[in-house]
Write a protein that holds these residues in place. Structure first.
Motif, short mmCIF file in Angstrom:
data_model
loop_
_atom_site.label_atom_id
_atom_site.label_comp_id
_atom_site.label_asym_id
_atom_site.label_seq_id
_atom_site.Cartn_x
_atom_site.Cartn_y
_atom_site.Cartn_z
N ASP A 1 61.45 52.11 41.22
CA ASP A 1 62.25 52.83 40.22
C ASP A 1 61.58 52.75 38.85
OD1 ASP A 1 64.11 53.34 42.15
OD2 ASP A 1 65.73 52.17 41.27
N THR A 2 61.98 53.66 37.98
CA THR A 2 61.50 53.59 36.60
C THR A 2 62.67 53.28 35.66
OG1 THR A 2 61.79 55.96 36.28
CG2 THR A 2 59.62 55.24 36.95
N VAL A 3 62.33 52.62 34.57
CA VAL A 3 63.30 52.33 33.52
C VAL A 3 62.76 52.92 32.24
CG1 VAL A 3 64.50 50.55 32.20
CG2 VAL A 3 64.09 50.22 34.65
N LYS A 4 63.60 53.75 31.63
CA LYS A 4 63.20 54.36 30.36
C LYS A 4 63.99 53.70 29.23
CE LYS A 4 62.48 58.88 28.26
NZ LYS A 4 62.64 60.33 28.43
N PHE A 5 63.27 53.08 28.31
CA PHE A 5 63.89 52.47 27.14
C PHE A 5 63.94 53.54 26.05
CE2 PHE A 5 61.98 49.02 29.53
CZ PHE A 5 63.01 48.11 29.60
N LEU A 6 65.14 53.81 25.58
CA LEU A 6 65.34 54.89 24.62
C LEU A 6 65.51 54.35 23.21
CD1 LEU A 6 67.96 56.92 26.69
CD2 LEU A 6 65.56 57.53 26.34
N ALA A 7 64.72 54.88 22.29
CA ALA A 7 64.81 54.49 20.88
C ALA A 7 65.99 55.23 20.24
CB ALA A 7 63.50 54.81 20.17
N VAL B 1 58.77 52.53 32.05
CA VAL B 1 58.00 51.62 32.90
C VAL B 1 58.43 51.81 34.36
CG1 VAL B 1 57.64 49.91 31.08
CG2 VAL B 1 59.61 49.69 32.57
N THR B 2 57.44 51.71 35.25
CA THR B 2 57.71 51.78 36.69
C THR B 2 57.60 50.37 37.25
OG1 THR B 2 56.81 54.01 36.78
CG2 THR B 2 56.99 52.84 38.87
N LEU B 3 58.61 49.97 38.00
CA LEU B 3 58.67 48.59 38.49
C LEU B 3 58.39 48.56 39.99
CD1 LEU B 3 61.78 47.80 36.31
CD2 LEU B 3 59.43 47.10 35.84
N ASP B 4 57.16 48.19 40.32
CA ASP B 4 56.69 48.23 41.70
C ASP B 4 56.71 46.88 42.40
OD1 ASP B 4 56.12 50.99 41.91
OD2 ASP B 4 54.26 50.71 40.78
#
Ligand SMILES: [Cu+2]
Length: 148
Positions: free
Chosen positions: A52-58, A87-90
């Motif tokens: 999955d990916t996690v997008k940190f939003l400013a 970021v992609t968490l593999d």
């Protein structure tokens, strides 16, 4: 025979789309004020699947997302101030991250990727973050407690 071939093609196609759907994108807002108080990631604890990916939003300016602890074999990340970062968490395990300007105010977060059987590495690393905090110290323990 012809009918059998067609049904196996349909099956293969539907499995392919299921696989694609399993890789999800999650969003974490970087906020001056959240439900937990000042200077927070929201949500600060996330449980995601491998890949999955996690997008940190400013969402608010003045924050960044920088990894503080990652599982063995995983890559860390260093976000820029006031910028989104994805970021992609593999790699399965527990990830800790912080906002560089506000770690002392307890602006940290935890991500669980997949199945975690041992969170002792992350717990040990959290002590280093705790040492930098002047407030919000209870947050990191609360987030780590949600790892299961
Ligand atoms: Cu911040």
């Amino acid at each position: 025979m012809k009918k059998l071939k067609l049904s196996s093609l349909v099956l293969a196609t539907s499995l392919f789309y299921q696989g694609a759907a399993l890789s999800a994108e999650h969003e974490v807002k970087m906020l001056n004020n959240g439900t937990e108080g000042m200077m927070v990631f929201e949500p600060a604890f996330l449980k995601v699947e491998k890949g999955d990916t996690v997008k940190f939003l400013a969402t608010d300016a003045g924050h960044d997302s920088v990894s503080a602890y990652v599982p063995d074999g995983a890559e860390g990340w260093t976000g820029e101030n006031s910028k989104d970062i994805t970021v992609t968490l593999d790699t399965e395990g527990v990830y800790l991250y912080k906002c560089t300007p506000h770690v002392m105010m307890g602006m940290v977060g935890v991500i669980q990727v997949g199945t975690v059987t041992d969170k002792s590495g992350a717990e040990k690393a959290s002590e280093e973050l705790l040492a930098k905090m002047a407030m919000g110290k209870d947050r990191i323990e609360k987030y780590l407690a949600q790892v299961n």
